[in-house]
Design an enzyme around this catalytic site. Structure first.
Site, PDB file in Angstrom:
ATOM      1  N   SER A 235       0.845   0.141   5.225  1.00 47.80           N
ATOM      2  CA  SER A 235      -0.563   0.232   4.808  1.00 47.80           C
ATOM      3  C   SER A 235      -1.516  -0.338   5.857  1.00 47.80           C
ATOM      4  O   SER A 235      -2.728  -0.270   5.690  1.00 47.80           O
ATOM      5  CB  SER A 235      -0.764  -0.498   3.482  1.00 47.80           C
ATOM      6  OG  SER A 235      -0.580  -1.892   3.663  1.00 47.80           O
ATOM      7  N   ASN A 236      -0.985  -0.913   6.947  1.00 48.63           N
ATOM      8  CA  ASN A 236      -1.843  -1.396   8.040  1.00 48.63           C
ATOM      9  C   ASN A 236      -2.256  -0.267   8.978  1.00 48.63           C
ATOM     10  O   ASN A 236      -3.253  -0.352   9.684  1.00 48.63           O
ATOM     11  CB  ASN A 236      -1.108  -2.429   8.908  1.00 48.63           C
ATOM     12  CG  ASN A 236      -0.664  -3.665   8.160  1.00 48.63           C
ATOM     13  OD1 ASN A 236       0.330  -4.280   8.503  1.00 48.63           O
ATOM     14  ND2 ASN A 236      -1.394  -4.051   7.121  1.00 48.63           N
ATOM     15  N   LEU A 237      -1.433   0.791   9.028  1.00 43.67           N
ATOM     16  CA  LEU A 237      -1.553   1.770  10.110  1.00 43.67           C
ATOM     17  C   LEU A 237      -2.842   2.579  10.048  1.00 43.67           C
ATOM     18  O   LEU A 237      -3.274   3.134  11.052  1.00 43.67           O
ATOM     19  CB  LEU A 237      -0.349   2.731  10.086  1.00 43.67           C
ATOM     20  CG  LEU A 237       1.023   2.037  10.180  1.00 43.67           C
ATOM     21  CD1 LEU A 237       2.135   3.083  10.113  1.00 43.67           C
ATOM     22  CD2 LEU A 237       1.130   1.241  11.474  1.00 43.67           C
ATOM     23  N   GLN A 238      -3.467   2.642   8.881  1.00 47.11           N
ATOM     24  CA  GLN A 238      -4.700   3.411   8.702  1.00 47.11           C
ATOM     25  C   GLN A 238      -5.846   2.836   9.535  1.00 47.11           C
ATOM     26  O   GLN A 238      -6.836   3.480   9.771  1.00 47.11           O
ATOM     27  CB  GLN A 238      -4.982   3.424   7.182  1.00 47.11           C
ATOM     28  CG  GLN A 238      -6.382   3.701   6.710  1.00 47.11           C
ATOM     29  CD  GLN A 238      -7.060   2.437   6.197  1.00 47.11           C
ATOM     30  OE1 GLN A 238      -6.723   1.325   6.605  1.00 47.11           O
ATOM     31  NE2 GLN A 238      -8.021   2.589   5.300  1.00 47.11           N
TER      32      GLN A 238
ATOM     33  N   CYS B 274      -3.436  -3.985 -13.397  1.00 46.51           N
ATOM     34  CA  CYS B 274      -4.299  -3.345 -12.396  1.00 46.51           C
ATOM     35  C   CYS B 274      -3.407  -3.033 -11.204  1.00 46.51           C
ATOM     36  O   CYS B 274      -2.229  -2.723 -11.376  1.00 46.51           O
ATOM     37  CB  CYS B 274      -5.489  -4.235 -12.041  1.00 46.51           C
ATOM     38  SG  CYS B 274      -5.033  -5.794 -11.256  1.00 46.51           S
TER      39      CYS B 274
ATOM     40  N   GLY C 186      -7.165  -5.313  11.606  1.00 47.69           N
ATOM     41  CA  GLY C 186      -8.194  -4.293  11.772  1.00 47.69           C
ATOM     42  C   GLY C 186      -9.181  -4.626  12.876  1.00 47.69           C
ATOM     43  O   GLY C 186      -9.535  -3.767  13.693  1.00 47.69           O
TER      44      GLY C 186
ATOM     45  N   CYS D 242      -9.450  -6.889   1.786  1.00 46.40           N
ATOM     46  CA  CYS D 242      -9.228  -5.458   2.050  1.00 46.40           C
ATOM     47  C   CYS D 242      -8.132  -4.913   1.147  1.00 46.40           C
ATOM     48  O   CYS D 242      -8.175  -3.767   0.709  1.00 46.40           O
ATOM     49  CB  CYS D 242      -8.840  -5.225   3.506  1.00 46.40           C
ATOM     50  SG  CYS D 242     -10.169  -5.536   4.661  1.00 46.40           S
TER      51      CYS D 242
ATOM     52  N   LYS E  39       3.949  -8.591  14.123  1.00 43.81           N
ATOM     53  CA  LYS E  39       2.707  -8.037  14.665  1.00 43.81           C
ATOM     54  C   LYS E  39       2.423  -8.489  16.093  1.00 43.81           C
ATOM     55  O   LYS E  39       1.945  -7.709  16.910  1.00 43.81           O
ATOM     56  CB  LYS E  39       1.521  -8.419  13.773  1.00 43.81           C
ATOM     57  CG  LYS E  39       1.372  -7.524  12.564  1.00 43.81           C
ATOM     58  CD  LYS E  39       0.044  -7.799  11.874  1.00 43.81           C
ATOM     59  CE  LYS E  39      -0.154  -6.813  10.741  1.00 43.81           C
ATOM     60  NZ  LYS E  39      -1.380  -7.121   9.980  1.00 43.81           N
TER      61      LYS E  39
END
Ligand SMILES: [Zn+2]
Lengths: 475, 79
Positions: A166-169, A433, A138, A285, A183
């Site tokens: 889920s990293n792309l946001q 959870c 991020g 995160c 990466k």
């Protein structure tokens, strides 16, 4: 009026290997004159032919750059410290030529070149600079793209991870087509598409006590954009030991912070937090979530500070912690000071080499075999046998709305102490959870409250979705 | 005396609010106020929080004055 002059490592060769010496004089000019009279070989490294301080030499009186005081006319008092600090971009601080710009580069950087604060010299400093980004997530994403665009000559990228959906946001170095790719490779493609003049150096490793000094030593500035405490303490300590500025950024949900640690006279991360928090206290995160645009703001703050450090302009974020709150849209700055008692940058440091940061942060190498845990597959088998189990969902209601295991009861972890009477301590309870962390706390809490038959679903509903119920949405 | 207390990051999330105006005894320290706010439920934060008073980082044992603004800053590790 005796003052102390600190001489940086690269210049000690010209000063009989002295690290510091005492001098007497009313101002900076006088004590530097005394220094060069004693060690004439230093003269040409500190001053140009016309007697002006060389652009890559910074002089600090205590914690302040004399450029923001009265220059060489800055008055000194007994006990002051005058530090000679090679500019981070000139490299060694010993006289060396800055690289030239091609015609094409001059066109590309024209909006920089026309500013009197930057000019051709500032741009050449950028080209000479070597910046290491720890993490291409991020924070590293926006930082890498802007530093590349600005013309930083060498960008080192440290990451050993693979791009996940889920990293792309938020991790804008990586695109949809990069999912599953390493990466560092996808980051390199993005950086070079912005600016092919950048020399991209890839370090596809986990930064550890064994390799950190070796990797960091070739860079002028380090930008910390990692996502865990062990690496943050490692980067901090390595930067202090090597004398490299650590441009720090960190994020949590809607909030971010930034500062420069390890700069001459300024504080380090351990001056602020000498010890890491107990494991599990501060969510990552992945556990706490993060607003996608948040790291954009903080990563760009880091990039801005890197560029300023390289060009030697403005007021660096040294001795200040910037706190950003996206929800309130507020910035606040807290004054920080170097702590003379700091275990790594203090006057009598106890840490003189890198340690085992995983152990320091209380993170065990191998998770212990835990009788209170069960896997998704084991849970499914027990339910299929018709065993009577209470499924306790300790997530928040908005998470249960995304996906839940049929037949479970929702009591968010925070409410559990107040609602424990709703549960029967003779029941067999399986807590779950998202990933298994909060439910581990819930399990420990219930056991301490006298519930004997409580177990924790390892990997949480995410493992359940992968291993048992593929129709369930993953988030 | 009256002070204003600001909560950051995970502490803000845990407490469900960003600030409090508190009445505390004269000479109270940031650490004593933190203990009062955390209670038993959040006691594990005790050792993890850094303090600032009136926009300046400060040790937890420095006595507060009337009207001070105290910030409780747990560390943040996301990237
Ligand atoms: Zn320190």
């Amino acid at each position: 009026m005796s003052v102390r002059i600190l001489i940086p490592t690269p210049l000690r060769a010209y000063a009989a290997q002295q690290a510091s010496l005492q001098a007497i004089g009313p101002d900076v000019r006088a004590v530097l004159g005394e220094l060069t009279a004693k060690y004439p070989a230093l003269q040409k490294h500190l001053f140009d032919d016309s007697g002006k301080l060389r652009s890559y030499v910074n002089i600090y009186k205590n914690e302040e750059d004399i450029r923001y005081l009265q220059g060489q006319g800055t008055a000194l008092a007994a006990g002051d410290t005058v530090s000679i600090v090679p500019s981070v971009a000139g490299g060694s601080g010993v006289a060396e030529e800055l690289p030239k710009l091609s015609k094409e580069e001059i066109r590309r950087y024209s909006r920089h070149l026309i500013m009197p604060e930057v000019t051709l010299e500032g741009q050449r400093k950028l080209k000479a600079a070597r910046v290491l980004l720890v993490g291409t997530g991020g924070l590293g994403s926006p930082a890498a793209l802007y530093l590349a665009a600005a013309g930083v000559g060498t960008l080192g990228l440290v990451d050993f991870d693979v791009v996940d959906e889920s990293n792309l946001q938020r991790q804008i170095l990586h695109g949809t087509g990069d999912v599953g790719r390493r990466k560092v490779l996808s980051a390199k493609d993005s950086v070079l598409s912005v600016n092919p003049h950048v020399n991209v150096v890839l370090h596809e490793v986990r930064l550890t006590s064994e390799n950190a000094l070796e990797i960091l030593k070739d860079y002028d500035i380090v930008a910390d954009g990692t996502d865990n405490f062990p690496t943050r303490y490692l980067v901090n300590d390595a930067c202090v030991l090597l004398g490299k500025p650590n441009v720090y950024g960190s994020i949590f949900r809607f909030e971010g912070q930034a500062s420069i640690f390890g700069a001459p006279g300024g504080p380090c991360y351990r001056c602020l937090y000498p010890e890491p928090p107990p494991p599990g206290l501060v969510p990552s995160c992945a556990e706490g979530g993060v607003l996608g645009v948040l790291p954009g703001m903080i990563g760009i703050l880091q990039a801005t500070e890197v560029v300023k450090l390289i060009m030697g302009i403005g007021e660096p974020l040294v001795g200040r912690l910037l706190l950003y709150d996206a929800l309130g849209m507020t910035f606040r700055t807290l004054k920080l000071r170097r702590n003379p008692e700091c275990p790594v940058c203090g006057d009598h440091p106890s840490i003189k080499e890198l340690v085992d940061y995983e152990a320091f942060c209380g993170i065990a190498d191998e998770p212990e075999e835990d009788e209170t845990a069960l896997t998704a597959v084991e849970l499914k088998a027990r339910l299929d046998k018709g065993e009577k189990l209470v499924l306790l969902d300790v997530r928040e209601p908005h998470e249960a709305a995304i996906a839940r295991i049929e037949g479970s009861r929702l009591i968010p972890l925070n409410d559990l102490p107040g609602r424990v009477s709703e549960l029967d301590s003779t029941d067999s309870i399986v807590a779950y959870c998202h990933h298994g962390l909060r439910s581990a706390s819930a399990t420990a809490f219930l056991r301490s409250a006298g519930f004997r038959k409580v177990q924790n679903l390892s990997g949480g509903i995410d493992h359940w979705a992968v291993q048992v119920d593929p129709n369930l949405a993953r988030y | 005396m009256k002070i204003r207390v600001l909560y950051f990051a995970s502490l803000r999330e845990k407490l469900g609010r960003a600030a409090d105006d508190l009445e505390v005894p004269a000479g109270a320290t940031p650490r004593a106020v933190l203990d009062q706010v955390l209670g038993e439920k959040l006691a594990q934060y005790r050792a993890a929080v850094a303090f600032s008073v009136n926009h300046e980082y400060t040790p937890g044992d420095r006595p507060l004055s009337d009207g001070d603004e105290v910030a409780f800053l747990p560390p943040v590790s996301g990237g």
